[in-house]
Design an enzyme around this catalytic site. Structure first.
Site, mmCIF file in Angstrom:
data_model
loop_
_atom_site.group_PDB
_atom_site.id
_atom_site.type_symbol
_atom_site.label_atom_id
_atom_site.label_comp_id
_atom_site.label_asym_id
_atom_site.label_seq_id
_atom_site.Cartn_x
_atom_site.Cartn_y
_atom_site.Cartn_z
ATOM 1 N N LYS A 1 27.255 40.466 47.856
ATOM 2 C CA LYS A 1 28.305 39.528 48.411
ATOM 3 C C LYS A 1 28.171 38.164 48.227
ATOM 4 C CE LYS A 1 31.036 37.534 51.640
ATOM 5 N NZ LYS A 1 30.906 36.074 52.371
ATOM 6 N N HIS B 1 25.218 27.390 58.154
ATOM 7 C CA HIS B 1 26.683 27.932 58.165
ATOM 8 C C HIS B 1 27.713 27.659 59.265
ATOM 9 C CE1 HIS B 1 29.675 30.816 56.548
ATOM 10 N NE2 HIS B 1 29.557 31.354 58.184
ATOM 11 N N ASP C 1 41.137 36.595 36.826
ATOM 12 C CA ASP C 1 41.220 37.652 37.536
ATOM 13 C C ASP C 1 40.009 37.949 38.453
ATOM 14 O OD1 ASP C 1 41.582 40.309 38.301
ATOM 15 O OD2 ASP C 1 42.709 40.957 36.528
HETATM 16 C C1 HMG Z 1 24.348 24.459 54.445
HETATM 17 C C2 HMG Z 1 23.033 24.028 53.946
HETATM 18 C C3 HMG Z 1 23.456 23.539 52.664
HETATM 19 C C4 HMG Z 1 22.695 22.765 54.665
HETATM 20 O O1 HMG Z 1 21.231 22.567 54.207
HETATM 21 P P1 HMG Z 1 20.556 21.255 55.155
HETATM 22 O O2 HMG Z 1 18.907 21.534 54.584
HETATM 23 O O3 HMG Z 1 21.088 20.811 56.103
HETATM 24 O O4 HMG Z 1 20.951 20.345 53.993
HETATM 25 P P2 HMG Z 1 20.413 18.851 53.475
HETATM 26 O O5 HMG Z 1 20.960 17.706 54.425
HETATM 27 O O6 HMG Z 1 18.911 18.826 53.376
HETATM 28 O O7 HMG Z 1 21.140 18.666 52.116
HETATM 29 C C5 HMG Z 1 20.598 19.120 50.910
HETATM 30 C C6 HMG Z 1 21.723 19.047 49.912
HETATM 31 O O8 HMG Z 1 22.851 20.126 50.360
HETATM 32 C C7 HMG Z 1 23.858 19.802 49.976
HETATM 33 N N1 HMG Z 1 24.886 19.826 51.373
HETATM 34 C C8 HMG Z 1 24.295 19.594 52.591
HETATM 35 N N2 HMG Z 1 25.071 19.526 53.703
HETATM 36 C C9 HMG Z 1 26.404 19.476 52.971
HETATM 37 C C10 HMG Z 1 27.766 19.602 53.448
HETATM 38 N N3 HMG Z 1 28.054 19.129 54.741
HETATM 39 N N4 HMG Z 1 28.826 19.602 52.414
HETATM 40 C C11 HMG Z 1 28.272 19.531 51.002
HETATM 41 N N5 HMG Z 1 27.029 19.477 50.768
HETATM 42 C C12 HMG Z 1 25.998 19.405 51.396
HETATM 43 C C13 HMG Z 1 23.956 18.440 49.561
HETATM 44 O O9 HMG Z 1 23.922 18.554 48.201
HETATM 45 C C14 HMG Z 1 22.595 17.986 49.804
HETATM 46 O O10 HMG Z 1 22.259 17.022 48.927
HETATM 47 P P3 HMG Z 1 22.273 15.433 49.058
HETATM 48 O O11 HMG Z 1 23.693 15.260 48.383
HETATM 49 O O12 HMG Z 1 22.608 14.981 50.493
HETATM 50 O O13 HMG Z 1 21.070 14.763 48.284
HETATM 51 C C15 HMG Z 1 21.897 25.091 54.030
HETATM 52 O O14 HMG Z 1 21.573 25.426 55.419
HETATM 53 C C16 HMG Z 1 22.340 26.166 53.010
HETATM 54 O O15 HMG Z 1 22.046 25.948 51.966
HETATM 55 N N6 HMG Z 1 22.588 27.326 53.783
HETATM 56 C C17 HMG Z 1 22.841 28.569 53.088
HETATM 57 C C18 HMG Z 1 24.409 28.883 53.477
HETATM 58 C C19 HMG Z 1 25.163 30.089 52.760
HETATM 59 O O16 HMG Z 1 24.736 30.770 51.915
HETATM 60 N N7 HMG Z 1 26.304 30.120 53.169
HETATM 61 C C20 HMG Z 1 27.349 31.051 52.420
HETATM 62 C C21 HMG Z 1 28.078 31.758 53.586
HETATM 63 S S1 HMG Z 1 27.238 33.052 54.480
HETATM 64 C C22 HMG Z 1 27.387 34.476 53.512
HETATM 65 O O17 HMG Z 1 28.634 34.643 53.159
HETATM 66 C C23 HMG Z 1 26.545 35.068 52.639
HETATM 67 C C24 HMG Z 1 25.231 35.764 53.088
HETATM 68 C C25 HMG Z 1 24.387 34.847 53.795
HETATM 69 O O18 HMG Z 1 25.721 37.053 53.965
HETATM 70 C C26 HMG Z 1 24.569 36.431 51.775
HETATM 71 C C27 HMG Z 1 23.479 37.308 52.014
HETATM 72 O O19 HMG Z 1 23.179 37.803 53.146
HETATM 73 O O20 HMG Z 1 22.509 37.123 51.265
HETATM 74 N N1 NDP Z 2 42.197 46.076 34.336
HETATM 75 C C1 NDP Z 2 42.235 44.532 34.273
HETATM 76 O O1 NDP Z 2 41.411 43.964 34.546
HETATM 77 C C2 NDP Z 2 43.811 44.223 33.844
HETATM 78 C C3 NDP Z 2 44.096 42.922 33.660
HETATM 79 N N2 NDP Z 2 45.231 42.562 33.302
HETATM 80 C C4 NDP Z 2 45.576 41.191 33.343
HETATM 81 O O2 NDP Z 2 45.705 40.462 31.916
HETATM 82 C C5 NDP Z 2 45.360 39.334 31.889
HETATM 83 C C6 NDP Z 2 44.447 38.531 30.883
HETATM 84 O O3 NDP Z 2 44.677 39.216 29.409
HETATM 85 P P1 NDP Z 2 44.443 38.393 28.269
HETATM 86 O O4 NDP Z 2 44.641 39.239 26.886
HETATM 87 O O5 NDP Z 2 43.276 37.488 28.367
HETATM 88 O O6 NDP Z 2 45.732 37.431 28.216
HETATM 89 P P2 NDP Z 2 46.698 36.958 27.217
HETATM 90 O O7 NDP Z 2 47.474 38.235 26.299
HETATM 91 O O8 NDP Z 2 47.590 36.121 27.973
HETATM 92 O O9 NDP Z 2 45.933 36.009 26.225
HETATM 93 C C7 NDP Z 2 45.319 36.607 25.037
HETATM 94 C C8 NDP Z 2 46.027 36.500 23.779
HETATM 95 O O10 NDP Z 2 45.896 34.972 23.691
HETATM 96 C C9 NDP Z 2 45.941 34.582 22.130
HETATM 97 N N3 NDP Z 2 44.919 33.648 21.959
HETATM 98 C C10 NDP Z 2 45.233 32.204 21.410
HETATM 99 N N4 NDP Z 2 44.205 31.702 21.424
HETATM 100 C C11 NDP Z 2 42.978 32.422 21.837
HETATM 101 C C12 NDP Z 2 41.438 32.355 21.666
HETATM 102 N N5 NDP Z 2 40.992 31.242 21.324
HETATM 103 N N6 NDP Z 2 40.827 33.423 22.061
HETATM 104 C C13 NDP Z 2 41.383 34.626 22.278
HETATM 105 N N7 NDP Z 2 42.810 34.795 22.373
HETATM 106 C C14 NDP Z 2 43.531 33.740 22.052
HETATM 107 C C15 NDP Z 2 45.669 35.948 21.368
HETATM 108 O O11 NDP Z 2 46.579 36.355 20.612
HETATM 109 P P3 NDP Z 2 48.360 36.139 20.649
HETATM 110 O O12 NDP Z 2 48.559 34.596 20.349
HETATM 111 O O13 NDP Z 2 48.775 36.850 19.518
HETATM 112 O O14 NDP Z 2 48.851 36.853 21.895
HETATM 113 C C16 NDP Z 2 45.381 36.823 22.547
HETATM 114 O O15 NDP Z 2 46.006 38.257 22.344
HETATM 115 C C17 NDP Z 2 45.041 38.673 33.355
HETATM 116 O O16 NDP Z 2 46.196 38.139 33.877
HETATM 117 C C18 NDP Z 2 44.813 39.936 33.982
HETATM 118 O O17 NDP Z 2 44.712 40.081 35.482
HETATM 119 C C19 NDP Z 2 46.172 43.399 32.809
HETATM 120 C C20 NDP Z 2 45.891 44.621 32.717
HETATM 121 C C21 NDP Z 2 44.801 45.235 33.310
#
Ligand code: HMG
Ligand code: NDP
Length: 425
Positions: free
Chosen positions: A263, A376, A279
Site C-alpha cells: 500500500k 505523518h 486508470d
Molecule cells: C515526513 C518526513 C518527510 C519528514 O521528515 P524530516 O526528517 O522531518 O524531514 P527533513 O526536515 O529532514 O527534510 C528532508 C526532506 O524531506 C522533504 N520534506 C520534509 N518536510 C516536508 C514537508 N512538510 N513538505 C514537503 N517536503 C518535506 C524535503 O524534501 C526535505 O528536504 P529539503 O527540501 O528541506 O532539503 C519523514 O518523516 C518521512 O519520510 N516520513 C514517511 C511518511 C510516509 O511514508 N507517509 C506515507 C503515509 S503513511 C502510509 O500510508 C503508508 C505506510 C506507512 O503505512 C506504509 C508502510 O507501512 O510501509
Molecule cells: N480492464 C481495463 O483496464 C479496461 C480499461 N479501459 C479503459 O481504456 C482506456 C485506455 O484505452 P486506450 O486503448 O489506451 O485508449 P484510446 O483508445 O483512447 O487510445 C489508443 C489509440 O490511440 C491511437 N494512437 C495515436 N497515437 C498513438 C501512439 N503513439 N501510441 C499508441 N496509440 C496511439 C491508436 O489508434 P487510433 O488512432 O486508430 O485509435 C490507439 O488505438 C482507459 O480509459 C481505460 O480506463 C477500458 C476497458 C477495460
C-alpha cells in the site's frame, strides 16, 4: 549524463504557493495559461467532465503536490502527485533526496506489451484446438492488426499469440492471449477491439464457443523496474539499514504486513497515475496480482551491498499511457505530463516505478526508526486543525501546539482554537 536543470530544490515546501509554481514553470516551461489553470479551482470544466463519464453533476478536486529531488537515469524530474493523504509527497521528496547521494534511481522496462484474453469453451478436444490456434497464428495476428492501422503504423500492434488450456469449475477452457504492443497508449480500448475482432475467426478455427474477449490487467509483459543505492551514512547509519532489512523481512514473511508495505508503494504509484489522468484501478489490480504470482509478496526488494549501503529494487506492471484515455482529455493531466517532460508511455512507467520505490523506502525508514506518526501526523495535524474549524493564520498556530504536545487529536485542536480565539477577542 548531467541534467540541465536540477529538481533538487531545497526547502521547496517552505515557499509560498506562488513561488513554488514559479519554480515549476521555470523548470518545465509551462505557459502562462497553463500556470493559471493550475492555480485556479474548477480547471476541469463541467462540459469536459460531462463528456468523460455519464450522468455528471459536478467535478471533484484533489490537490496536486510536486515531489522534488528526483534524479532518474541521470535526468532531473519534478513529479506531480495527486493524492488526498498528507506526508506522501514529503516522504517521496525525502527519499529522492537521500537517493541522490549515490546517483538517484536507475530504471529499465520490458516495453509496452499488453495481453488481450479470448475465452473459448465447449471444446471436446481443447489441447488439439490449442495447436490449431497456434498453427493459425499469422492469420489471427493479421485480423487483429486490421483493426488498428494507426497503431501498426507506429510500430505497435498484435505481435504474438499464446494459448493455454485451463481447468475450471465448468470444465476445460482454451484461453488465447493476444500480445499487443500498444506503444504510448494504456491500450485497453485498442486490445479489446482486437480481441473482439478475432473471436469469430477463433470460433471457426477451434469449433468452440467464445465468451469473454477482454484485456488482462495482469500486465506481465509491461514491467517497469527501478533500483537505487541508499548510502548508509546518508540514511542514518548501520542501525537504519538493519531496521529496514528487518522491515523487509517482515513483509516478505507475512501477508498482513505485506499488504501495508505494498500500500505504501502504491501511495506513490497511484498518485502519479492519477496526476497523469491514467486508470488507477488498472494499475492497482495489476500491481497486487503481480505481487501474488508466487504467494503475496512485496513489490520491492532490499539488500545490503559490500559497502554496507542499502540497495532497493522494484519490479511492477505499469500500464500507463501518454495518449488516449483521459490523459488527452483532462487539461490538468496534460499539464502534469508537461511538468514531467516525458516523451513516451515507457518513460512514464519507469518514473512511476522509481516513485514507488522512493515512497516505500521513506515509509520503511520512518517505521524502522522513529515510527510513522511524527512525520505523518505532524502533517496530518493541518487536516485536524482545519476540521476543528481553524481558519487563516489560526491553522498554523493550532498545528504548532498539537505537534509540540504530540497530541494530534480533534478534541485538543478545538480546545486550542477556543484558547486562541478567546485571547484574540
Ligand atoms: C515526513 C518526513 C518527510 C519528514 O521528515 P524530516 O526528517 O522531518 O524531514 P527533513 O526536515 O529532514 O527534510 C528532508 C526532506 O524531506 C522533504 N520534506 C520534509 N518536510 C516536508 C514537508 N512538510 N513538505 C514537503 N517536503 C518535506 C524535503 O524534501 C526535505 O528536504 P529539503 O527540501 O528541506 O532539503 C519523514 O518523516 C518521512 O519520510 N516520513 C514517511 C511518511 C510516509 O511514508 N507517509 C506515507 C503515509 S503513511 C502510509 O500510508 C503508508 C505506510 C506507512 O503505512 C506504509 C508502510 O507501512 O510501509
Ligand atoms: N480492464 C481495463 O483496464 C479496461 C480499461 N479501459 C479503459 O481504456 C482506456 C485506455 O484505452 P486506450 O486503448 O489506451 O485508449 P484510446 O483508445 O483512447 O487510445 C489508443 C489509440 O490511440 C491511437 N494512437 C495515436 N497515437 C498513438 C501512439 N503513439 N501510441 C499508441 N496509440 C496511439 C491508436 O489508434 P487510433 O488512432 O486508430 O485509435 C490507439 O488505438 C482507459 O480509459 C481505460 O480506463 C477500458 C476497458 C477495460
Amino acid at each position: 549524463m548531467a541534467s540541465e536543470k536540477s529538481s533538487r530544490i531545497e526547502g521547496f515546501y517552505k515557499l509560498p504557493i506562488e513561488k513554488r509554481l514559479k519554480k515549476v514553470v521555470e523548470f518545465s516551461g509551462l505557459s502562462d495559461e497553463e500556470a493559471e489553470l493550475l492555480k485556479k479551482t474548477g480547471s476541469l470544466s463541467i462540459d469536459i467532465a460531462d463528456r468523460m463519464i455519464e450522468n455528471v453533476i459536478g467535478t471533484f478536486e484533489l490537490p496536486i503536490g510536486i515531489a522534488t529531488n528526483f534524479l532518474i537515469d541521470g535526468k532531473d524530474y519534478l513529479i506531480p502527485m495527486v493524492i488526498e493523504e498528507p506526508s506522501v509527497v514529503a516522504a517521496a521528496s525525502n527519499a529522492a533526496k537521500m537517493a541522490r547521494v549515490k546517483g538517484g534511481f536507475w530504471t529499465s522496462s520490458t516495453g509496452p506489451l499488453m495481453i488481450g484474453q479470448v475465452q473459448v469453451t465447449n471444446l471436446p478436444n481443447p489441447n488439439y484446438a490449442r495447436l490449431q490456434v497456434l498453427a493459425h497464428k499469422d492469420e489471427i495476428i493479421e485480423k487483429a492488426n486490421e483493426q488498428d492501422p494507426m497503431l501498426v503504423s507506429l510500430g505497435g500492434g498484435c505481435k504474438d499469440i499464446e494459448a493455454r488450456v485451463i481447468d475450471t469449475m465448468k470444465g476445460k477452457m482454451l484461453i488465447i492471449h493476444l500480445i499487443v504492443d500498444v506503444r504510448d497508449a494504456m491500450g485497453a480500448n485498442a486490445v479489446n477491439t482486437m480481441a473482439e475482432a478475432v473471436a469469430p475467426l477463433i470460433e471457426k478455427i477451434t469449433g468452440g464457443r467464445v465468451y469473454l474477449r477482454i484485456i488482462s490487467n495482469l500486465a506481465v509483459y509491461r514491467l517497469a523496474r527501478a533500483y537505487a543505492i541508499f548510502d548508509k551514512d546518508a540514511i542514518g547509519g548501520e542501525e537504519v539499514v538493519e531496521g529496514i532489512m528487518n522491515a523487509y523481512a517482515f513483509a516478505l514473511a507475512d501477508p498482513f504486513r505485506c499488504a501495508t508495505h505494498n500500500k505504501g508503494i502504491m501511495n506513490g504509484i497511484s498518485a502519479v497515475v492519477l496526476a497523469t489522468g491514467n486508470d488507477f484501478r488498472a494499475i492497482e489490480a495489476g500491481a497486487h496480482a503481480y505481487a501474488s504470482l508466487n504467494g503475496y509478496k512485496p513489490l520491492t526488494t532490499y539488500e545490503v551491498n559490500s559497502k554496507g549501503d542499502l540497495v532497493g529494487t522494484i519490479e511492477v506492471p505499469v500500464a500507463v499511457g501518454v495518449i488516449g484515455g483521459s490523459t488527452s482529455v483532462n487539461p490538468l493531466a496534460k499539464i502534469n505530463l508537461k511538468i514531467l517532460g516525458v516523451k513516451s508511455a515507457d518513460e512514464l512507467s519507469r518514473i512511476i516505478a522509481a516513485v514507488g520505490l522512493a515512497q516505500n523506502f521513506a515509509a520503511l525508514r520512518a517505521l524502522a526508526t522513529e515510527g510513522i506518526q511524527r512525520g505523518h501526523m505532524s502533517l496530518h495535524a493541518r487536516n485536524i486543525a482545519i476540521s476543528a474549524g481553524a481558519k487563516g493564520d489560526e491553522i498554523d498556530k493550532v498545528v504548532e501546539v498539537l505537534v509540540r504536545e504530540r497530541k494530534i487529536r480533534m478534541d485538543r485542536a478545538m480546545e486550542i482554537l477556543k484558547e486562541i480565539r478567546s485571547k484574540k477577542g
